[in-house]
Design a protein around this motif. Structure first.
Motif, PDB file in Angstrom:
ATOM      1  N   LYS A 279     -36.141 -15.987  43.949  1.00 57.99           N
ATOM      2  CA  LYS A 279     -36.672 -16.071  42.636  1.00 57.99           C
ATOM      3  C   LYS A 279     -35.804 -15.564  41.686  1.00 57.99           C
ATOM      4  CE  LYS A 279     -39.047 -11.753  43.948  1.00 57.99           C
ATOM      5  NZ  LYS A 279     -40.386 -11.110  44.086  1.00 57.99           N
ATOM      6  N   GLU A 280     -36.095 -15.849  40.316  1.00 58.93           N
ATOM      7  CA  GLU A 280     -35.128 -15.101  39.369  1.00 58.93           C
ATOM      8  C   GLU A 280     -35.993 -13.904  38.705  1.00 58.93           C
ATOM      9  OE1 GLU A 280     -34.487 -17.902  36.201  1.00 58.93           O
ATOM     10  OE2 GLU A 280     -33.126 -19.174  37.598  1.00 58.93           O
ATOM     11  N   ASP A 281     -35.081 -13.051  38.407  1.00 57.99           N
ATOM     12  CA  ASP A 281     -35.484 -11.798  37.782  1.00 57.99           C
ATOM     13  C   ASP A 281     -34.503 -10.941  36.959  1.00 57.99           C
ATOM     14  OD1 ASP A 281     -37.192  -9.503  37.136  1.00 57.99           O
ATOM     15  OD2 ASP A 281     -37.329  -8.835  39.385  1.00 57.99           O
ATOM     16  N   SER A 282     -34.905 -10.152  36.114  1.00 59.83           N
ATOM     17  CA  SER A 282     -33.961  -9.345  35.068  1.00 59.83           C
ATOM     18  C   SER A 282     -33.017  -8.646  36.079  1.00 59.83           C
ATOM     19  CB  SER A 282     -34.548  -8.824  34.180  1.00 59.83           C
ATOM     20  OG  SER A 282     -35.454  -8.040  34.719  1.00 59.83           O
ATOM     21  N   ILE A 283     -31.740  -8.432  35.843  1.00 61.61           N
ATOM     22  CA  ILE A 283     -30.972  -7.243  36.506  1.00 61.61           C
ATOM     23  C   ILE A 283     -30.629  -6.256  35.766  1.00 61.61           C
ATOM     24  CG2 ILE A 283     -28.464  -7.057  37.522  1.00 61.61           C
ATOM     25  CD1 ILE A 283     -30.245  -9.236  38.655  1.00 61.61           C
ATOM     26  N   GLY A 284     -31.091  -4.942  36.473  1.00 59.89           N
ATOM     27  CA  GLY A 284     -30.956  -3.490  35.728  1.00 59.89           C
ATOM     28  C   GLY A 284     -29.413  -3.202  35.695  1.00 59.89           C
ATOM     29  N   PRO A 285     -29.379  -2.182  35.053  1.00 61.68           N
ATOM     30  CA  PRO A 285     -27.917  -1.455  35.052  1.00 61.68           C
ATOM     31  C   PRO A 285     -27.624  -0.842  36.511  1.00 61.68           C
ATOM     32  CG  PRO A 285     -29.488  -0.036  34.211  1.00 61.68           C
ATOM     33  CD  PRO A 285     -30.310  -1.283  34.512  1.00 61.68           C
ATOM     34  N   ASP A 286     -26.078  -0.824  36.630  1.00 61.61           N
ATOM     35  CA  ASP A 286     -25.715  -0.317  37.751  1.00 61.61           C
ATOM     36  C   ASP A 286     -25.978   1.403  37.385  1.00 61.61           C
ATOM     37  OD1 ASP A 286     -24.496  -2.618  38.551  1.00 61.61           O
ATOM     38  OD2 ASP A 286     -22.777  -2.348  37.549  1.00 61.61           O
ATOM     39  N   ALA A 287     -26.042   2.174  38.716  1.00 60.22           N
ATOM     40  CA  ALA A 287     -26.074   3.544  38.500  1.00 60.22           C
ATOM     41  C   ALA A 287     -25.248   4.183  39.713  1.00 60.22           C
ATOM     42  CB  ALA A 287     -27.727   3.848  38.558  1.00 60.22           C
ATOM     43  N   GLY A 288     -24.998   5.522  39.445  1.00 57.06           N
ATOM     44  CA  GLY A 288     -24.278   6.038  40.388  1.00 57.06           C
ATOM     45  C   GLY A 288     -24.295   7.618  40.179  1.00 57.06           C
ATOM     46  N   PHE A 289     -23.951   8.647  41.036  1.00 59.58           N
ATOM     47  CA  PHE A 289     -23.795   9.866  40.927  1.00 59.58           C
ATOM     48  C   PHE A 289     -22.977  10.445  42.026  1.00 59.58           C
ATOM     49  CE2 PHE A 289     -27.229   9.940  44.175  1.00 59.58           C
ATOM     50  CZ  PHE A 289     -26.700  11.120  44.716  1.00 59.58           C
ATOM     51  N   SER A 290     -22.235  11.726  41.733  1.00 57.86           N
ATOM     52  CA  SER A 290     -21.709  12.181  42.753  1.00 57.86           C
ATOM     53  C   SER A 290     -21.605  13.663  42.513  1.00 57.86           C
ATOM     54  CB  SER A 290     -20.093  12.004  42.632  1.00 57.86           C
ATOM     55  OG  SER A 290     -19.567  12.665  41.147  1.00 57.86           O
TER      56      SER A 290
ATOM     57  N   LEU B  55     -22.732  11.653  36.479  1.00 58.92           N
ATOM     58  CA  LEU B  55     -23.735  10.476  36.538  1.00 58.92           C
ATOM     59  C   LEU B  55     -22.869   9.374  35.865  1.00 58.92           C
ATOM     60  CD1 LEU B  55     -26.799  12.489  35.253  1.00 58.92           C
ATOM     61  CD2 LEU B  55     -26.320  11.993  37.712  1.00 58.92           C
ATOM     62  N   SER B  56     -23.414   8.064  36.372  1.00 60.92           N
ATOM     63  CA  SER B  56     -22.722   6.919  35.724  1.00 60.92           C
ATOM     64  C   SER B  56     -23.487   5.695  35.764  1.00 60.92           C
ATOM     65  CB  SER B  56     -21.323   6.649  36.650  1.00 60.92           C
ATOM     66  OG  SER B  56     -21.861   6.274  37.822  1.00 60.92           O
ATOM     67  N   THR B  57     -23.574   4.963  34.554  1.00 59.20           N
ATOM     68  CA  THR B  57     -24.382   3.733  34.633  1.00 59.20           C
ATOM     69  C   THR B  57     -23.450   2.427  34.095  1.00 59.20           C
ATOM     70  OG1 THR B  57     -26.297   2.792  33.730  1.00 59.20           O
ATOM     71  CG2 THR B  57     -24.836   4.136  32.234  1.00 59.20           C
ATOM     72  N   GLY B  58     -23.808   1.477  34.297  1.00 58.58           N
ATOM     73  CA  GLY B  58     -22.689   0.272  34.009  1.00 58.58           C
ATOM     74  C   GLY B  58     -23.624  -1.015  33.911  1.00 58.58           C
ATOM     75  N   TYR B  59     -22.632  -1.915  33.510  1.00 59.95           N
ATOM     76  CA  TYR B  59     -23.455  -3.519  33.228  1.00 59.95           C
ATOM     77  C   TYR B  59     -22.275  -4.390  33.113  1.00 59.95           C
ATOM     78  CZ  TYR B  59     -27.281  -6.482  32.106  1.00 59.95           C
ATOM     79  OH  TYR B  59     -28.252  -7.475  32.112  1.00 59.95           O
ATOM     80  N   ASN B  60     -22.636  -5.431  33.876  1.00 61.51           N
ATOM     81  CA  ASN B  60     -21.762  -6.675  33.761  1.00 61.51           C
ATOM     82  C   ASN B  60     -22.163  -7.826  32.790  1.00 61.51           C
ATOM     83  OD1 ASN B  60     -20.335  -9.237  34.603  1.00 61.51           O
ATOM     84  ND2 ASN B  60     -19.309  -7.999  36.283  1.00 61.51           N
ATOM     85  N   SER B  61     -21.276  -8.525  31.986  1.00 59.93           N
ATOM     86  CA  SER B  61     -21.776  -9.539  31.219  1.00 59.93           C
ATOM     87  C   SER B  61     -22.278 -10.493  31.717  1.00 59.93           C
ATOM     88  CB  SER B  61     -20.294  -9.766  30.297  1.00 59.93           C
ATOM     89  OG  SER B  61     -19.536 -10.473  31.302  1.00 59.93           O
ATOM     90  N   GLU B  62     -22.083 -10.820  32.954  1.00 64.00           N
ATOM     91  CA  GLU B  62     -22.558 -11.857  33.666  1.00 64.00           C
ATOM     92  C   GLU B  62     -24.121 -11.604  34.239  1.00 64.00           C
ATOM     93  OE1 GLU B  62     -21.190 -14.990  34.827  1.00 64.00           O
ATOM     94  OE2 GLU B  62     -19.976 -14.623  33.163  1.00 64.00           O
ATOM     95  N   ASN B  63     -24.442 -10.322  34.084  1.00 59.70           N
ATOM     96  CA  ASN B  63     -25.889 -10.027  34.400  1.00 59.70           C
ATOM     97  C   ASN B  63     -26.977 -10.173  33.284  1.00 59.70           C
ATOM     98  OD1 ASN B  63     -24.441  -9.263  36.667  1.00 59.70           O
ATOM     99  ND2 ASN B  63     -25.083  -7.237  36.348  1.00 59.70           N
TER     100      ASN B  63
END
Length: 883
Positions: A246-257, A178-186
């Motif tokens: 429209k503008e909205d908050s950006i959630g974290p990235d997600a992934g699984f394998s 399982l993985s999650t991530g975030y970009n500072s630009e977000n």
């Protein structure tokens, strides 16, 4: 509404064109006879250096110059796909996150294979497959062969990239991550719009697709021309218009394998196995960009006349992949494998642009606002069979064979754009707040595009090798064949939104496309009867069909003398045929009237391509190798068609050139290699390429909008350079912490030069090119590439870390014209770090930081910014458990 997966049918004429064109050994198992008690032996070594030893051994045994990257090395650097991983290989640079440039030569100069077989490309602008399609989780190794051998395709100049996927395991495997991530630009809000319910799967549910009524008209050749207003309004009311943004908050990235596999012995001689792996990844990236479209020169000053100085973009990507391998082995001598690969990569991007044109600028009291949505699904399906057979009774002769059938699809149902005007009502030079904004009153206020591309590649071949020993000579003879058949169909439909249809311009006020053109407005608004609100802008050349057929045979001989000398050489013969036919969608007829021009769309050649390599073993761990080979680079399918398409890298229109010549290349390589203990190694290589008629990009003067890029032949070209690669443990500096550290990297320094003839290019392309520099470097060539890594492994094996640095020298992306210098992509200093924690034998926790320096992507000419894009710093965390 169901998704219209393939509504643009392959017509009989298209079929007629295509029909005319087409006139490692299994791991041995051992078991001791009796259990024995032995003393405990502890072996120490870094994880990377352990796997590097195996990779280096394979590279050492290659007759021709090659670089190989294993799965553990890819994991170590934290790269998520094949394209990102390959930029760590000596002399390779990454363009647009998808395409690899080998030794400064563009992607057209490299060939790509999957498990040694040709595969189709879902990219409509390039003949090569985008390497970001292959997630790192399914890759066993990446091989880059830089010198030509007769057993590989002759169509390459820089190298051949072979993506080797994981095969059946030797023991039971079951794990998930399982993985999650975030970009500072977000961190700030991003742009969104109302998409479909299945967007999280990377699938359009029909929301963006053209409605059934419009599809039926296109299929029956009843295009959206000269519609009466009532019909136009009815058709347009069925099209998706609620694109926002429209503008909205950006959630974290997600992934699984998830990976499962096993192999078992059915009898003493029969063994079967399987491997199944599936992965999913969803990422969102917010960026701020700048885009210059046209500049004028007034004496020594550069005047910016058309540009977007504020661009806000949000791009969401959804990737999923499935790999199934089945294998059966008989007596460790005969093995057959089947692989099914399904890859999907969906890009969903929305952008909002603010800027000026020559006629709509601050001086005129207005500012433009463009909004654009680009949505595409790229999918690759591949079935592969391969067999490996060894015959001990024939002096251990070997027979390998393979069959691969692949299909790729690019489905882009939801691209749209619209232009708004902001008026400086209070004339303060500022825009916003209470200043009125409206949809532009023009025939091209908005545009919808619907695209479909299908590629099909069938590739099969065989290789037979026969070893012999003659006194002090050890020899191996190899011969084989390779057959490739490729077909492509591409279709594009578009229509424009004509706001001149509105009787009252005040009805265009507002900043939301869907609100201005709502169902209520379309049903009850006042419209001009003689100006239908939509008009078809599909043009001749938007449809095309293409095909290729390649028949190849090769012979190769390998001689070892006295374990000191190795001579390898051979020849490959290729018979190549290609045809590309652009069509007028309204008539389904070939869009070329002149028979002479039509003849240039078909291409046929056959030739012999020899290669010779020499290796001298200085001692057991040091060798010197040299090679020479002749290769060819052929134009891509679209590059020989006069139809225009948009390059996603530069967003400039590109037009091909019928009659484009192939490029002949003579390749010279010299490399010294030193393989030392514990995986430590050092190599130095020299290379030179002599090119005749290299295929290059040139620029034509702009009329209205971005400049037109044309494909043409230069007169001559050359590339030369030096590569240095190393891996060294730092224990040489002392005991303690130094025992846990190692450093690795590679440096490439090179130069290139092409010579262009203005008049010849004008005659070839039929347009004025006004080339500024007739002698320059190759497009995409970097004079230096640097990859460095500092690694750490703890004594107890619970911790490992890497600090990875990559930079490439500036490279030409767009050649200059009209006295302007060439446009250069500036160096991008990438600094990443990866930390892995192994709390127990089954668990791995990985923390990654990418682009720590927060570098931006920039393209400049004469110290003037042409493009820029923020990339942000990415942080990700993953958890993997092995059962």
């Amino acid at each position: 509404m169901k998704r219209p997966a393939n509504r643009f049918l392959l017509k009989p004429l298209n079929l007629a064109v295509i029909a005319g064109l087409c006139v490692p050994a299994a791991t041995a198992l051992a078991q001791s006879e009796e259990d024995k008690v032995i003393e405990e032996v502890v072996a120490t070594g870094t994880r990377l250096k352990g796997t590097a030893s195996a990779v280096m051994q394979e590279r050492k045994n290659q007759a021709f110059v090659a670089d190989i990257m294993g799965a553990e090395q890819i994991s170590r650097t934290g790269d998520g796909d094949a394209a990102s991983a390959l930029r760590r290989v000596t002399g390779l640079t990454l363009v647009d996150g998808k395409f690899i440039y080998v030794r400064g030569l563009g992607e057209r100069y490299s060939s790509t294979q999957l498990n040694g077989a040709s595969v189709p490309s879902p990219d409509p602008t390039r003949n090569v497959i985008p390497l970001d399609l292959f997630p790192a989780d399914i890759i066993e190794s990446l091989s880059v062969q830089k010198s030509f051998s007769p057993s590989m395709p002759a169509s390459f100049g820089g190298g051949n990239v072979d993506v080797r996927l994981k095969s059946i395991p030797t023991e039971s495997v079951l794990n998930f991550s399982l993985s999650t991530g975030y970009n500072s630009e977000n961190s700030d809000n991003g742009l969104t719009y109302n998409g479909g319910d299945d967007d999280w799967l990377g699938k359009d549910d029909g929301t963006r697709a053209a409605p059934e009524a419009i599809l039926e008209r296109w299929e029956s050749k009843d295009f959206l021309d000269n519609l009466d207003q009532a019909t136009a309004l009815d058709l347009f009311s069925q099209v998706k218009r609620s694109y926002g943004p429209k503008e909205d908050s950006i959630g974290p990235d997600a992934g699984f394998s998830l990976t499962a596999g096993d192999s078992v012995d059915l009898t003493d001689k029969w063994r079967v196995g399987y491997l199944l792996t599936s992965a999913y990844d969803s990422e969102t990236e917010v960026s701020q960009e700048y885009e210059l479209q046209q500049a004028d020169r007034v004496q020594d000053d550069i005047i910016i006349s058309r540009f977007f100085d504020e661009i806000n973009t949000t791009e969401r990507t959804v990737q999923w992949s499935t790999l199934l391998n089945l294998g059966i082995d008989y007596d460790r001598k005969h093995r057959i494998d089947y692989s099914l690969i399904v890859l999907n990569d969906t890009k969903d991007e929305i952008s909002e642009k603010f800027g000026h044109t020559e006629n709509l600028s601050v001086s005129e009291g207005v500012r433009i606002r463009d909004m654009e949505v680009q949505y595409e699904e790229r999918t690759l399906y591949t079935n592969q069979f391969k067999g490996m057979h060894t015959f001990p009774e024939l002096n251990f002769a070997g027979l390998d064979w393979y069959y691969s059938l692949g299909r790729s699809v690019r489905y882009a149902p939801g691209s749209m754009e619209a232009r708004f005007i902001i008026e400086d009502q209070d004339q303060d030079g500022l825009f916003g707040g209470s200043d009125p904004i409206s949809l532009i009153d023009a025939q091209t206020a908005g545009r919808y595009s619907f695209q479909n591309l299908h590629d099909r590649v069938e590739n099969y071949g065989y290789n037979f090798n026969y070893p012999m020993t003659l006194g002090r000579w050890e020899t191996e003879f190899k011969f084989g064949a390779d057959f490739v058949t490729k077909t492509r169909t591409a279709e594009n439909r578009r229509f424009d939104v004509n706001t001149l249809a509105f009787a009252n311009r005040e009805d265009l006020l507002g900043d939301n496309f869907g609100d201005i053109l709502s169902d209520d407005v379309l049903a009850n608004g006042e419209f001009n009867d003689n100006r239908p609100i939509i008009r078809d802008t599909t043009i001749a050349g938007d449809d095309y069909v293409a095909g290729q057929k390649l028949d190849a045979y090769y012979f190769e001989a390998d001689f070892f003398f006295d374990n000191k000398w190795r001579f390898t050489g051979g020849v490959r013969w290729e018979d190549f045929r290609q045809v590309v036919a652009p069509f007028d969608p309204r008539s389904n007829q070939i869009d070329i009237d002149d028979e002479a021009d039509r003849s240039q769309l078909a291409f046929e050649e056959d030739a012999f391509y020899p290669a010779l390599a020499l290796t001298y073993f200085l001692n057991d761990d040091m060798q010197l190798r040299a090679s020479v080979g002749e290769t060819v680079v052929r134009p891509d399918l679209r590059e020989v068609s006069s139809a225009t398409y948009i390059d996603p890298l530069t967003e400039f229109p590109i037009a091909g050139t019928p009659g484009l010549k192939t490029t002949d290349i003579v390749n010279y390589d010299l490399r010294w290699e030193w393989y030392r203990e514990a995986g430590n190694n050092l190599s130095v290589a020299l290379f030179y390429k002599d090119m005749t008629s290299p295929i290059e990009s040139v620029q034509s003067p702009a009329q209205d909008g971005p400049p037109l890029i044309r494909i043409a032949n230069a007169e001559s070209g050359e590339v030369l350079g030096v590569e240095v690669e190393f891996l060294q443990g730092l224990e040489i500096f002392g005991d303690g912490i130094w025992d846990n550290l190692f450093t690795s990297g590679n440096i490439t320094i090179s130069d290139s030069e092409i010579v262009l003839d203005r008049q010849n290019i004008v005659e070839q392309t039929g347009v004025s090119t006004a080339i500024t520099n007739t002698t320059r470097r190759l497009t995409g060539h970097s004079e230096y590439v640097v990859n460095l890594q500092l690694g750490y492994d703890s004594d107890n094996g619970e911790h490992s870390a890497s600090l990875v640095y990559n930079v490439f020298g500036e490279r030409i992306l767009i050649p200059g014209i009209d006295g302007f210098d060439d446009n250069y992509e500036k160096p991008f200093h990438s600094l990443d770090t990866v930390y892995k924690y192994y709390p127990d034998f089954n668990t791995t926790i990985t923390l990654k930081l990418k682009n720590i320096l927060g570098e931006e992507k920039e393209i400049e000419f004469e110290d003037t910014l042409l493009r820029s894009e923020t990339k942000g710093t990415e942080i990700s965390l993953s958890y993997k458990y092995n059962f």
